[in-house]
Write an enzyme that holds these catalytic residues in place. Sequence first.
Site, PDB file in Angstrom:
ATOM      1  N   CYS A 106      12.665  10.551   0.959  1.00 39.84           N
ATOM      2  CA  CYS A 106      11.946   9.282   0.978  1.00 39.84           C
ATOM      3  C   CYS A 106      12.663   8.409  -0.033  1.00 39.84           C
ATOM      4  O   CYS A 106      12.538   8.620  -1.239  1.00 39.84           O
ATOM      5  CB  CYS A 106      10.477   9.444   0.579  1.00 39.84           C
ATOM      6  SG  CYS A 106       9.647   7.832   0.479  1.00 39.84           S
ATOM      7  N   CYS A 109      10.023   6.183  -2.298  1.00 36.88           N
ATOM      8  CA  CYS A 109       9.129   6.782  -3.298  1.00 36.88           C
ATOM      9  C   CYS A 109       9.102   8.293  -3.122  1.00 36.88           C
ATOM     10  O   CYS A 109      10.058   8.963  -3.487  1.00 36.88           O
ATOM     11  CB  CYS A 109       7.737   6.175  -3.207  1.00 36.88           C
ATOM     12  SG  CYS A 109       7.103   5.950  -1.532  1.00 36.88           S
ATOM     13  N   SER A 110       8.044   8.841  -2.563  1.00 37.96           N
ATOM     14  CA  SER A 110       7.946  10.304  -2.477  1.00 37.96           C
ATOM     15  C   SER A 110       7.151  10.747  -1.259  1.00 37.96           C
ATOM     16  O   SER A 110       6.478  11.769  -1.298  1.00 37.96           O
ATOM     17  CB  SER A 110       7.300  10.852  -3.744  1.00 37.96           C
ATOM     18  OG  SER A 110       6.010  10.288  -3.897  1.00 37.96           O
ATOM     19  N   CYS A 111       7.208   9.966  -0.147  1.00 42.78           N
ATOM     20  CA  CYS A 111       6.479  10.335   1.056  1.00 42.78           C
ATOM     21  C   CYS A 111       6.929  11.721   1.527  1.00 42.78           C
ATOM     22  O   CYS A 111       8.119  12.016   1.559  1.00 42.78           O
ATOM     23  CB  CYS A 111       6.700   9.306   2.155  1.00 42.78           C
ATOM     24  SG  CYS A 111       6.072   7.684   1.695  1.00 42.78           S
TER      25      CYS A 111
HETATM   26 FE    FE Z   1       7.470   7.523  -0.157  1.00 39.43          FE
END
Ligand code: FE
Length: 203
Positions: A106, A109-111
């Site tokens: 991602c 961000c951190s999906c």
């Molecule tokens: Fe994300």
Amino acid sequence: MSDHHPHEEAATMSPYAARIRAIEALLLERGILTEPEVQDRISYMESRSPANGAKLVARAWVDEDFKERLLSDGKAAASELGIDPTHPAEFVVVENTPEVHNLIVCTLCSCYPRAILGRPPDWYKSFNYRSRAVREPRAVMREFGFEPSEDVEVIVHDSTADVRYMVLPMRPEGTENLSEEELAELVTRDSLVGVSVPRYAGS
Ligand code: FE
């Protein structure tokens, strides 16, 4: 995780954690959330783990029809195995083949498919991984001890708020006699993200 000592922890907490704790305290104080609801949510997240992904992969390896369903409707396939995939985002499973290797990132961000796999590893959230996975995926994978051969195409999938990906790795050679449970044990979290592949040393 479960202990709440906001004031004692404040000195060592990161600014982000401190902010979250402050928001949590405020939501509780205003009666928007209750403590049991917060604990339920924590339990829910703790119950998600890469073991869920490993179960899906092992079943797909032994059951071709299930594999087709997993690739066409990941959430329905997860439900079949008793994994509650409830989450607004799509859950898409991408298949590694002798020609194609998939890698998940991602960049924003951190999906991550948290509803299935739980929380992402710290490196997944790092700026280093997010910025390099698209630019130099082979170099990144090499650092994880894995290098697809030059004739394999590497496809990088950028996760978003709407779509979360998981890799269906290839079944390692020599595993014909392993049970579904034994196969699941070969499936590492890293292989579900695509920075590595399941390995079998042989018996
Ligand atoms: Fe994300």
